[in-house]
Write an enzyme that holds these catalytic residues in place. Structure first.
Site, PDB file in Angstrom:
ATOM      1  CG  HIS A  17      33.155  40.829  47.086  1.00  0.00           C
ATOM      2  ND1 HIS A  17      33.948  40.191  47.799  1.00  0.00           N
ATOM      3  CD2 HIS A  17      32.684  39.849  46.022  1.00  0.00           C
ATOM      4  CE1 HIS A  17      34.449  38.866  47.117  1.00  0.00           C
ATOM      5  NE2 HIS A  17      33.636  38.848  46.203  1.00  0.00           N
ATOM      6  CG  ASP A  66      64.780  49.663  40.319  1.00  0.00           C
ATOM      7  OD1 ASP A  66      63.438  49.653  39.945  1.00  0.00           O
ATOM      8  OD2 ASP A  66      65.008  49.888  41.338  1.00  0.00           O
ATOM      9  CD1 TRP A 112      31.344  43.583  39.181  1.00  0.00           C
ATOM     10  CD2 TRP A 112      32.874  44.568  38.312  1.00  0.00           C
ATOM     11  NE1 TRP A 112      31.652  42.639  38.102  1.00  0.00           N
ATOM     12  CE2 TRP A 112      32.695  43.715  37.589  1.00  0.00           C
ATOM     13  CE3 TRP A 112      33.832  45.463  38.207  1.00  0.00           C
ATOM     14  CZ2 TRP A 112      33.426  43.163  36.399  1.00  0.00           C
ATOM     15  CZ3 TRP A 112      34.678  45.038  36.908  1.00  0.00           C
ATOM     16  CH2 TRP A 112      34.368  44.107  36.097  1.00  0.00           C
ATOM     17  CB  SER A 122      47.363  53.609  40.081  1.00  0.00           C
ATOM     18  OG  SER A 122      48.298  52.365  40.778  1.00  0.00           O
ATOM     19  CB  SER A 123      46.060  50.568  36.198  1.00  0.00           C
ATOM     20  OG  SER A 123      45.243  50.020  37.413  1.00  0.00           O
ATOM     21  CG  HIS A 156      35.903  40.364  27.429  1.00  0.00           C
ATOM     22  ND1 HIS A 156      34.984  39.238  28.205  1.00  0.00           N
ATOM     23  CD2 HIS A 156      36.836  39.687  26.878  1.00  0.00           C
ATOM     24  CE1 HIS A 156      35.503  37.988  27.899  1.00  0.00           C
ATOM     25  NE2 HIS A 156      36.595  38.219  27.412  1.00  0.00           N
ATOM     26  CD  GLU A 174      40.087  44.955  34.983  1.00  0.00           C
ATOM     27  OE1 GLU A 174      40.815  45.701  34.263  1.00  0.00           O
ATOM     28  OE2 GLU A 174      40.393  44.528  36.091  1.00  0.00           O
ATOM     29  CE1 TYR A 203      40.661  35.680  28.489  1.00  0.00           C
ATOM     30  CE2 TYR A 203      39.389  37.744  27.539  1.00  0.00           C
ATOM     31  CZ  TYR A 203      39.401  36.289  27.962  1.00  0.00           C
ATOM     32  OH  TYR A 203      38.588  35.606  27.239  1.00  0.00           O
ATOM     33  CB  SER A 248      54.013  29.190  31.784  1.00  0.00           C
ATOM     34  OG  SER A 248      52.565  29.375  31.013  1.00  0.00           O
ATOM     35  CG  HIS A 287      30.939  37.964  25.819  1.00  0.00           C
ATOM     36  ND1 HIS A 287      32.182  37.103  25.097  1.00  0.00           N
ATOM     37  CD2 HIS A 287      31.012  38.680  26.848  1.00  0.00           C
ATOM     38  CE1 HIS A 287      32.956  37.672  26.251  1.00  0.00           C
ATOM     39  NE2 HIS A 287      32.453  38.380  27.282  1.00  0.00           N
ATOM     40  CG  HIS A 288      29.963  40.936  29.578  1.00  0.00           C
ATOM     41  ND1 HIS A 288      30.308  39.958  30.607  1.00  0.00           N
ATOM     42  CD2 HIS A 288      31.317  40.897  28.585  1.00  0.00           C
ATOM     43  CE1 HIS A 288      31.636  39.841  30.608  1.00  0.00           C
ATOM     44  NE2 HIS A 288      32.187  40.129  29.398  1.00  0.00           N
ATOM     45  CB  THR A 344      41.450  29.564  26.145  1.00  0.00           C
ATOM     46  OG1 THR A 344      41.216  30.813  25.826  1.00  0.00           O
ATOM     47  CG2 THR A 344      41.564  29.514  27.683  1.00  0.00           C
ATOM     48  CE  LYS A 380      48.740  30.861  27.740  1.00  0.00           C
ATOM     49  NZ  LYS A 380      49.450  32.086  27.431  1.00  0.00           N
ATOM     50  NE  ARG A 401      25.963  38.889  38.804  1.00  0.00           N
ATOM     51  CZ  ARG A 401      27.091  39.567  38.130  1.00  0.00           C
ATOM     52  NH1 ARG A 401      26.871  39.674  36.807  1.00  0.00           N
ATOM     53  NH2 ARG A 401      28.208  40.118  38.692  1.00  0.00           N
TER      54      ARG A 401
HETATM   55 CU    CU Z   1      33.627  38.993  29.127  1.00  0.00          CU
END
Ligand code: CU
Ligand code: CU
Lengths: 386, 517
Positions: free
Chosen positions: B67, B96, B132, B160-161, B244, B246, B248, B259, B293-294, B319, B322, B441
């Site tokens: 998932h 293009d 994941w 690809s990315s 991390h 990722e 963002y 926006s 921080h993870h 943040t 924004k 979790r």
């Molecule tokens: Cu993070």
């Protein structure tokens, strides 16, 4: 003006709704304050952030909802044309900054306190392995494994058992016993994969990492039983690996240690006696089945079919049926198999239990080799292995 | 020049047209979204009640793992690339993308990558089951055989990315219409350029991590194996150095979408355009120095914990800027609330709630209590679902007339919005409480004390799952029989794609570049 009145009414309603929600949350949906000084300070810090965040939410969302009502096209047909204000932007960069400093300072203080595991009164080594905890009292000659009380087999977990047992999944066969009001240091590590040792009410969570030893500590002021779980995904039975700590007065703790020591001496004697005598197949099979279902069936299944290829089938397997591979069979059970989930049971089971479980595996589910492994064989294997 | 259209299967296989490729990305991501969502339904069905009802624990772990992987790499990221493909050339006045053949290739890698990944579900030993985040050694020494398919799949998605990101950067820096200076670009383009730089920086790190896994598994190295002198925690440092940013990567383009939509429906210019750009850039820069921080519970030295705590809290500042700018854009505007606007406002509110729990999680001493509980699950789903997914949904409603020349049914759109809004909160809000109550979790079964929250979350999740099928219905209905769109269906919309092009945009646009004043 009618709009403004309506607005104020709806805003008050919103604010009181949010506030009542938060009050409700603090009543029965919140983090538990726990019993230790550090867990309670963590709780206070948690509550402080919750309130600060609620305050910010009320202001920001309040302005936003005011705008949504007052500045909709039907109320404000001509949009303003401004789109910039350096002054305002500086202010709202500065304010969050100040709020964050205000939050960070107590967090730094608490963190430093929580990480100071120096000068402990007693030390306990906590080792996670798939899927149990091993506790070793470094100041006393006491160690034991702590398993989920119900054997980890799928059939054992259903709604009925959950509803009838308040401590469903949070009960172990042997609890970790610690004395109250003593600084207890935990040296946390693991045998196989990463686990994490967590007791919410003590405010202690530390990852158990193979090859490394982490330190943490607690000092429990109140006798009681505190329950937690493994919190790092560690494989199939990760959700079935509870932590139970029982804090007792010092005198009771000393008595418990003495009793554990007596038990150990008695167990060593019984094991030696059991190992010395020769067992018949029936007795080995009875004991073997018991041990197998408690220790092996979680992976290899009660019927020996396993879940290949991760947990190979024992039923009909070459190692468990071919006479010339019997030593290999004993070796895997005693020493485990590196690079796989197969743990070493040599020190977890007595020689008699090892002999019984291997005999069982060689004769159950139609394996019927007739092989009988005696405790003496295990002793010989271990001796030859050294 | 005639609007030349190749037809049939070859059009899609060999296309180098940014609009075709954008559509393929969007449809692909939607299919992945449904597959990943179906897995979430399995998870929520199992968690509806305590006890093991439907699946065994190993399969449950495969479900949470797949998932996450499918949603992150298959649904969210490709949907953002799809939007970039459709919108960036039109918004900067380019004919293009700069590298059209590479564009084709970067899309066509994906179906193969995900076929590999999904095929692992049918393999002996089951699909990847280590989360994941695939922490070693659970994913290396203890991983099922299908792990190697996962590794190859991640490599392909990464390629690809990276190609997609290169394409965006080259396009934006080389193909802007005359007069389209950097500080005149729509915010969506800005957020995507910054995202593209993040992608180029971190996807190779992810590739490195899975390669080290591969050699640990098969070629005798011990990067992450303590018994051989390696370090399992190093895996986490490498993973989160990717992981991390990722976060963002998944959210920044949605910032851009919100926006533009909020400004359009407030009929007012975006407030603080340049501070929006700088805030996005500082979020991106900060995202490189907060990864651990993870990992507050892995036993880092206290100096490390303090550094990562403070750096993480700093992210709240840009943040916050924004969020304030969005509110200021609405302020004294002349707002109407069509479906894209509703989704964008919900995006701002719910993303901000995710931000609040983010600040809480950043505080290391309290994080010890939150870490790896459902509180974290609630947090990142608040950021990702009402963030990335609502952002994309808003974008689809907003630009659908530009893409197809058809309008969706506004009434159905509003029903979809309120349905999603209620379901998303019903699903994820109770998870805060189960986490605070102490539910870890990634567990398939739990104690009765968590039962009420889980039941609510499951009911919400089923409703949320259904709402996606309703979304599909609305879009198909719009494409097949929607009202014809005017060239400028949104009164307040600005930008080249609205001002210089009709609805639908022709297959080839800007053969001669438009002039931007
Ligand atoms: Cu993070
Ligand atoms: Cu675990």
């Amino acid at each position: 003006m009618a709009i403004r009145r309506k607005l104020i009414a709806s805003l008050t309603a919103l604010v009181s709704f949010v506030l009542s929600g938060v009050v409700q949350a603090t009543a029965d949906l919140n983090m538990r304050p726990g019993v230790t000084e550090t867990s309670q300070e963590a709780y206070d810090l948690h509550m402080m952030v919750v309130w600060v965040m609620t305050g910010i939410a009320v202001v920001v969302f309040g302005l936003m909802f005011y705008s949504i009502i007052a500045h909709r096209k039907s109320n404000n047909p001509k949009p303003a044309t401004w789109s910039h204000s350096t002054k305002v932007e500086i202010v709202w960069t500065a304010i969050p900054f100040i709020i964050l400093i205000f939050l960070t300072i107590p967090a730094i203080k608490l963190l430093i306190k929580m990480e100071d595991a120096s000068d402990p009164d007693i030390s306990i080594q906590v080792t996670g392995s798939q899927w149990k905890w091993h506790y070793k009292y470094l100041d006393h000659n006491v160690e034991f494994y702590s398993n989920l009380k119900t054997p980890q087999q799928e059939a054992n977990f259903d709604l009925e058992k959950a509803t009838s047992n308040a401590n469903y999944l949070l009960e172990v066969d042997k609890e970790l016993v610690i004395p109250v009001n003593k600084k207890v240091r935990f040296l946390v590590t693991a045998d196989d994969v990463i686990h994490s040792w967590w007791v919410p009410e003590l405010g202690v969570k530390k990852d158990a990492i193979p090859g490394f030893i982490n330190e943490t500590w607690t000092s429990v002021p109140k006798p009681g039983t505190y329950r937690g779980q493994c919190t790092e995904l560690c494989g199939k039975w990760h959700g079935f690996m509870p932590v139970v700590v029982r804090a007792v007065p010092q005198a009771e703790f000393d008595a418990w240690i003495a009793q554990k020591n007596d038990e150990r001496v008695a167990a060593e004697k019984a094991a030696a006696e059991a190992a010395a005598k020769s067992w018949d197949l029936d007795k080995l099979m009875t004991l073997g089945e018991e041990v197998y279902n408690a220790k092996c069936a979680a992976c290899h299944k009660v019927d020996g079919s396993g879940t290949p290829p991760l947990f190979p089938a024992l039923k009909g397997s070459e190692i468990a049926t071919k006479a010339e591979r019997m030593d290999e069979h004993i070796g895997i059970v005693v020493n485990g198999k590196t690079g796989t989930a197969m743990a070493a049971f040599g020190s977890q089971l007595t020689d008699a239990e090892l002999a019984a479980v291997i005999t069982y595996e060689r004769n159950a589910w139609g394996n019927e080799t007739g092989d009988v492994v005696q405790p003496a064989d295990i002793q010989a294997f271990k001796a030859g292995n050294q | 020049m005639a609007d030349h259209h190749p037809t049939g299967i070859k059009r899609w296989l060999f296309t180098t047209n940014h609009k075709d490729i954008g559509s393929m990305y969007l449809w692909f991501s939607f299919i992945m979204f449904l597959i990943g969502g179906a897995m979430a339904m399995v998870i929520r069905a199992e968690l509806y009640q305590p006890g093991l009802q439907f699946v065994e624990p190993n399969f449950f772990n495969s479900m949470t793992t797949m998932h996450g992987l499918i949603m992150v790499f298959g649904a969210v990221m490709p949907s953002m690339v799809g939007l970039a493909n459709w919108l960036i050339p039109m918004q900067i006045g380019a004919p293009d993308m700069a590298l059209p053949r590479m564009n084709n290739w970067s899309f066509w890698i994906l179906p193969f990558a995900f076929t590999l990944l999904l095929s692992s579900l049918f393999m002996d030993g089951g699909a990847p089951n280590f989360g994941w985040t695939f922490y070693a050694p659970l994913s290396t020494t203890y991983g099922p055989p299908s792990t190697d398919f996962f590794i190859l799949g991640v490599h392909m998605m990464g390629i690809s990315s990276i190609m997609g990101a290169i394409n965006v950067i080259v396009t934006v820096f080389n193909m802007r219409a005359p007069g389209m200076t950097l500080m005149k670009m729509p915010l969506f383009v800005w957020t995507w350029v910054i995202t593209a730089f993040l992608l180029i920086m971190v996807m190779p790190v992810l590739a490195g991590a899975v390669t080290m896994m591969l050699t640990d598994r098969h070629f005798g190295t011990d990067f992450f194996n303590a018994a051989g002198g390696g370090d399992p925690v190093m895996f986490q440092h490498i993973f989160w150095f990717f992981g991390h940013p990722e976060v963002y990567i998944m959210i920044l383009p949605a910032f851009g979408v919100a926006s533009e939509i909020i400004a359009a429906f407030a009929r007012k210019k975006l407030f603080g355009y340049s501070s929006m750009v700088y805030a996005t850039a500082s979020i991106a820069l900060l995202s490189f120095i907060v990864w651990a921080h993870h990992m507050f519970t892995v036993g880092m030295p206290i100096a490390g914990e303090l550094f990562f705590m403070i750096a993480t809290m700093l992210i709240a500042v840009p943040t916050g800027v924004k969020v304030f700018n969005w509110v200021a854009t609405m302020w004294q505007g002349s707002m109407t609330f069509e479906t894209p606007m509703l989704f964008s406002i919900a995006f701002v509110i719910l993303f901000t709630i995710g931000g609040f729990s983010g600040v809480m999680l950043a505080m290391a001493p309290v994080d010890f209590q939150y870490h790896d509980t459902y509180f974290v699950v609630a947090h990142f789903h608040y950021v990702l679902f009402p963030g990335a997914i609502f952002g994309t949904t808003a974008a689809v409603y907003y630009w659908l007339p530009k893409w197809t020349g058809k309008m969706y049914n506004e009434k159905l759109g509003k029903i979809h919005f309120w349905w999603s809004m209620i379901a998303v909160n019903l699903t994820f809000f109770p998870m805060h409480f189960s986490g605070l109550a102490g539910m870890p979790r990634r567990i398939p079964d739990y104690n009765m004390m968590f039962a009420a929250f889980n039941q609510l979350a499951s009911i919400g999740a089923f409703a949320l799952g259904l709402s996606q099928l309703f979304f599909l219905f609305i879009i198909i209905k719009a494409i097949r029989s929607g009202k014809k769109a005017e060239d400028k269906p949104w009164e307040g919309a600005t930008g080249l794609e609205w001002d210089a092009l009709p609805c639908p945009a022709p297959y080839h646009t800007f053969d001669t570049p438009p002039q931007v004043k």
